[in-house]
Scaffold this motif. Structure first.
Motif, mmCIF file in Angstrom:
data_model
loop_
_atom_site.group_PDB
_atom_site.id
_atom_site.type_symbol
_atom_site.label_atom_id
_atom_site.label_comp_id
_atom_site.label_asym_id
_atom_site.label_seq_id
_atom_site.Cartn_x
_atom_site.Cartn_y
_atom_site.Cartn_z
ATOM 1 N N VAL A 1 -6.053 14.881 0.290
ATOM 2 C CA VAL A 1 -4.856 15.139 1.102
ATOM 3 C C VAL A 1 -4.138 16.341 0.501
ATOM 4 C CG1 VAL A 1 -4.471 12.809 2.012
ATOM 5 C CG2 VAL A 1 -3.532 13.412 -0.222
ATOM 6 N N GLU B 1 0.818 -1.224 0.000
ATOM 7 C CA GLU B 1 0.000 0.000 0.000
ATOM 8 C C GLU B 1 0.852 1.274 0.000
ATOM 9 O OE1 GLU B 1 -2.333 0.449 3.551
ATOM 10 O OE2 GLU B 1 -2.892 2.504 3.031
ATOM 11 N N GLN B 2 1.993 1.244 0.685
ATOM 12 C CA GLN B 2 2.826 2.443 0.881
ATOM 13 C C GLN B 2 2.090 3.511 1.676
ATOM 14 O OE1 GLN B 2 3.894 2.796 -3.521
ATOM 15 N NE2 GLN B 2 5.910 3.051 -2.596
ATOM 16 N N GLY B 3 1.121 3.097 2.448
ATOM 17 C CA GLY B 3 0.369 4.001 3.304
ATOM 18 C C GLY B 3 -0.102 3.215 4.508
ATOM 19 N N PRO B 4 -0.731 3.880 5.462
ATOM 20 C CA PRO B 4 -1.036 3.245 6.754
ATOM 21 C C PRO B 4 -2.446 2.663 6.897
ATOM 22 C CG PRO B 4 -1.344 5.594 6.927
ATOM 23 C CD PRO B 4 -0.964 5.318 5.490
ATOM 24 N N ILE B 5 -3.287 2.790 5.877
ATOM 25 C CA ILE B 5 -4.714 2.527 6.087
ATOM 26 C C ILE B 5 -4.998 1.050 6.371
ATOM 27 C CG2 ILE B 5 -7.005 2.669 5.030
ATOM 28 C CD1 ILE B 5 -5.951 5.079 3.411
ATOM 29 N N ARG C 1 -1.892 11.874 9.986
ATOM 30 C CA ARG C 1 -0.617 12.570 9.850
ATOM 31 C C ARG C 1 -0.090 13.106 11.176
ATOM 32 N NH1 ARG C 1 -0.477 15.599 4.122
ATOM 33 N NH2 ARG C 1 -1.169 13.795 2.937
ATOM 34 N N HIS D 1 -8.956 18.628 5.145
ATOM 35 C CA HIS D 1 -9.820 17.908 6.095
ATOM 36 C C HIS D 1 -11.288 18.012 5.685
ATOM 37 C CE1 HIS D 1 -7.768 16.118 9.510
ATOM 38 N NE2 HIS D 1 -6.889 17.108 9.500
ATOM 39 N N MET E 1 -5.270 12.529 5.978
ATOM 40 C CA MET E 1 -5.083 13.697 6.849
ATOM 41 C C MET E 1 -5.161 13.332 8.334
ATOM 42 S SD MET E 1 -4.370 16.038 4.655
ATOM 43 C CE MET E 1 -4.263 17.503 5.709
ATOM 44 N N ALA F 1 -3.722 -0.040 9.759
ATOM 45 C CA ALA F 1 -4.475 0.577 10.852
ATOM 46 C C ALA F 1 -5.844 -0.082 11.019
ATOM 47 C CB ALA F 1 -4.635 2.077 10.593
ATOM 48 N N ILE G 1 5.323 2.607 5.920
ATOM 49 C CA ILE G 1 6.632 3.113 5.476
ATOM 50 C C ILE G 1 7.024 2.493 4.143
ATOM 51 C CG2 ILE G 1 9.110 3.143 5.995
ATOM 52 C CD1 ILE G 1 8.305 3.171 8.966
ATOM 53 N N HIS H 1 4.436 9.670 3.405
ATOM 54 C CA HIS H 1 4.152 9.898 1.981
ATOM 55 C C HIS H 1 2.968 10.853 1.816
ATOM 56 C CE1 HIS H 1 3.173 9.032 -2.191
ATOM 57 N NE2 HIS H 1 4.188 8.196 -2.297
ATOM 58 N N GLY I 1 -2.722 6.261 -3.474
ATOM 59 C CA GLY I 1 -2.205 7.599 -3.225
ATOM 60 C C GLY I 1 -0.960 7.894 -4.030
ATOM 61 N N ALA I 2 -0.175 6.871 -4.300
ATOM 62 C CA ALA I 2 1.062 7.027 -5.063
ATOM 63 C C ALA I 2 0.795 6.724 -6.532
ATOM 64 C CB ALA I 2 2.127 6.098 -4.501
ATOM 65 N N GLY J 1 1.082 11.294 -0.615
ATOM 66 C CA GLY J 1 -0.048 10.794 -1.385
ATOM 67 C C GLY J 1 -0.833 9.707 -0.680
ATOM 68 N N THR J 2 -0.202 9.007 0.244
ATOM 69 C CA THR J 2 -0.835 7.802 0.794
ATOM 70 C C THR J 2 -1.213 7.930 2.262
ATOM 71 O OG1 THR J 2 1.303 6.864 1.403
ATOM 72 C CG2 THR J 2 0.468 6.327 -0.791
ATOM 73 N N ASP K 1 3.699 0.178 9.339
ATOM 74 C CA ASP K 1 3.693 1.618 9.640
ATOM 75 C C ASP K 1 3.502 2.486 8.390
ATOM 76 O OD1 ASP K 1 4.140 1.028 12.324
ATOM 77 O OD2 ASP K 1 6.322 1.175 12.107
#
Lengths: 418, 418
Positions: free
Chosen positions: A264, A195-199, B238, A257, B235, A202, A383, B229, A358-359, B231-232, A381
């Motif tokens: 974002v 994913e390269q993101g936290p969703i 963060r 927001h 909000m 989480a 990352i 990141h 997102g990327a 993009g990923t 994370d």
């Protein structure tokens, strides 16, 4: 159909393949430094070609070095159903970004071979050249040229920081292929990626069913006030560029927001002109990155922000300039392929959610040519682009299983009336 | 007394003297580059010595190069009433900062000579070495050593960026004097200076009666969030160091306003760690300069700000460190000397206001030793430390007349019971 529904990849083999290729460009901190078209990239390409050939695939290379590995289908008049990603990394990259999607494609081929399964349409595994863009701009260079956004001559003439042209670099590692870029047509494309993101992490969700790529707008801004003495200028007489900028940063955040949860917005760079501890900043430059899956939202964020900037400039007697320097429209993926990914995920019983990338990814370029979707798995994370990038064996296996089932569905589907 | 009340300086002579000495280190843009103890500084010192001697003054030089020019009084048992400022400039300095106060002192001596007036106490004109601090730290070096804050050995060993020690530089221009630093005692000190701020000009006021120097507190701050990141990262997930910093900047501004009109607070430097257009800032360093005439206000601003920082850090899941790296307590000037300046101003009929000096001056150091005050005159747009620094001939003349009348009052006053 019932036999293939039960088919699974060999998760341990996939994992050991990821770890095996991680030695090409391995860094002491556990990451990979494998810039596109470097010697290390040449080594992993050779390894990949040999592994594909050992799996019975027919490997060809195009004029931008992209590797295509074909697994024949029962009906060779059908366009191949493609998967893949990239094997190049950032200079301090991790072991999963791009690599998971490419090597999971290889694992899918191996699993089909083990089970003796032949698909109706052929399958195609792709290793796109220079997804990262660290050595050569732009990122996702080969897939963009494949989709017709750039000419091959243009891309061949791009140079790295040392002055080496793409064409020279391709020749140096033996990957200036003879297949014309874009000649090979595909019926669909599915890219598995972290994913390269936290969703997902989480939400403790295993699979992201990716519906599209976000639109991106990039801006450059300048706030101009009046530089003056920190000790002798009373507060009401100041035209402090930094404090005006602070209001801008909070306005950007507030507007993003308000367009949540999708929008974002990020100020990544901000530089005071001639900074000094006892001088009120007279000028500050900044960048702004705004993303959303909908073009209308990009428009709305921009116009709301411009209204805020006018108000801030008026109230604080500042000049605020905001210039849009680039915009990429959102990329919606194909409903049919997205649906196939979702159905495969449901069939495998994995927790999942629909999401937007997102990327940027090669899949976002290919979506202009062929029905496309992506599969995301969690990374620790959120990352990425970092030697600490990490994903679990279980999640990698789950993603590869979804890829396998999606490809089977697409490759065995009855041909739609054209 | 009535004869001296009507005495005025020769404003045209003062102005032409300012313009004459502006040739030493003149810059093409109309400013002066006359770093302390440079060849140009040596030239203006020689000119100053000659001019003082031509005016009948007895010139001595101390071990830090400070020039003292004495005009004898009727009662040589009284301590001299002193004035003066500095002749060194910033590298792109103007024609008035320090220079006005020094050359106005010379003009006062010439005017008294012209009128044949002898004062009761002797008068002393001082050119302090290195007020600016551009070549050697600290600023106001010689007056601080004179007041006992540093030893002469310490200051002699300070080096410039080229490695040249103060003692060498003094020898090189022939200004390593033989008078022990601090040996010469003075009865009072009055420094005329351009305001270096916008207040007098904005209020169309001719004379600032300066009651003291502000206290100053300097801080270094670091905001740490989490780099991720652009993009990923949604909000709400963060931990954006820049947006936290933006709240800090606005809190600093709000708190300073609340302690207005005297308090000022400035963030002059702010630097994002590893900035990139598509990365959420994970770390930002900044400086903070807080000033007020009252120590209690410095305390209050700091404690209110720390409470705000805690709230911001908690709300945004950031770490915020704020370290006080320097504090200079406020310097109240002597009520008697301030009163003499004010009375002289009223007697001359100039518009005036009481004010506090926002910048540091040699007078702030001397205030620890002897009754002291300052006289400010307007400068254009409040600009200083800049080649564009400017003041009118009328305002310079007015300031010199106030200096003259103040010195006469102090030097002719009956001796107070000790």
């Amino acid at each position: 159909m019932s036999t293939t529904h039960n088919l699974r990849v060999d998760g341990a083999r996939l994992w050991s393949t990821i770890m095996e290729t991680a030695r090409f460009g391995a860094t002491p901190a556990g990451g990979i430094n494998r810039l596109t078209l470097s010697q290390e990239d040449g080594q992993v390409r050779d390894w990949f070609r040999d592994a594909c050939e050992a799996a019975g695939l027919e490997v060809r290379v195009d004029a931008l070095g992209t590797q295509f590995a074909l697994r024949r289908g029962r009906d060779m008049t059908r366009l191949p159903v493609a998967c893949g990603s990239h094997l190049d990394t950032q200079p301090t990259g991790g072991k999963f970004d791009g690599i998971l999607g490419t090597l999971a494609g290889l694992e899918v081929m191996r699993a089909l071979n083990d089970a003796g399964i032949e698909t109706e349409a052929p399958l195609l595994l792709v290793n796109w050249t220079n997804e990262e863009g660290s050595r050569y701009a732009p990122a996702m260079m080969a897939s963009a040229a494949y989709a017709g956004e750039f000419t091959v001559e243009d891309i061949h003439s791009r140079r790295d920081a040392a002055g080496i042209a793409v064409k020279q670099a391709l020749e140096a590692i033996g990957y200036l292929g003879d297949e014309p870029v874009g000649e090979r047509r595909i019926g669909a494309f599915v890219e598995l990626h972290i994913e390269q993101g936290p969703i997902l992490e989480a939400e403790a969700t295993t699979i992201g069913v990716v519906e599209g790529g976000q639109g991106i707008a990039w801006f450059d801004g300048v706030v101009t006030g009046f530089e003056s003495h920190a000790g002798t200028t009373p507060m009401p007489r100041r035209r402090d560029a930094l404090n005006g900028f602070a209001e801008i940063a909070l306005a950007v955040e507030r507007i993003a927001h308000a367009h949540g949860p999708t929008a974002v917005a990020t100020i990544g760079e901000a530089v005071i002109g001639a900074p000094s501890r006892n001088v009120i900043p007279g000028r500050i430059r900044f960048t702004l990155d705004v993303r959303d899956p909908k073009a209308e939202t990009l428009d709305a964020v921009e116009s709301e922000l411009r209204a805020e900037l006018d108000a801030i400039a008026g109230r604080r007697k500042l000049t605020i300039e905001l210039t849009r320097i680039w915009r990429k429209e959102p990329v919606p993926f194909d409903a049919g392929v997205v649906g196939a990914v979702e159905a495969a995920t449901r069939g495998l019983g994995f927790s999942h959610r629909r999401m937007v990338s997102g990327a940027g990814h090669d899949a976002c370029n290919i979506a202009a040519l062929a029905p496309t979707a992506m599969i995301f798995v969690p990374c620790r994370d959120g990352i990425s682009h970092n030697e600490a990038e990490s994903a679990t064996q279980g999640d990698c296996t789950a993603g590869a299983d979804v890829l396998l089932q999606t490809l089977l569905t697409l490759a065995n589907a009855p041909v739609r009336a054209g």
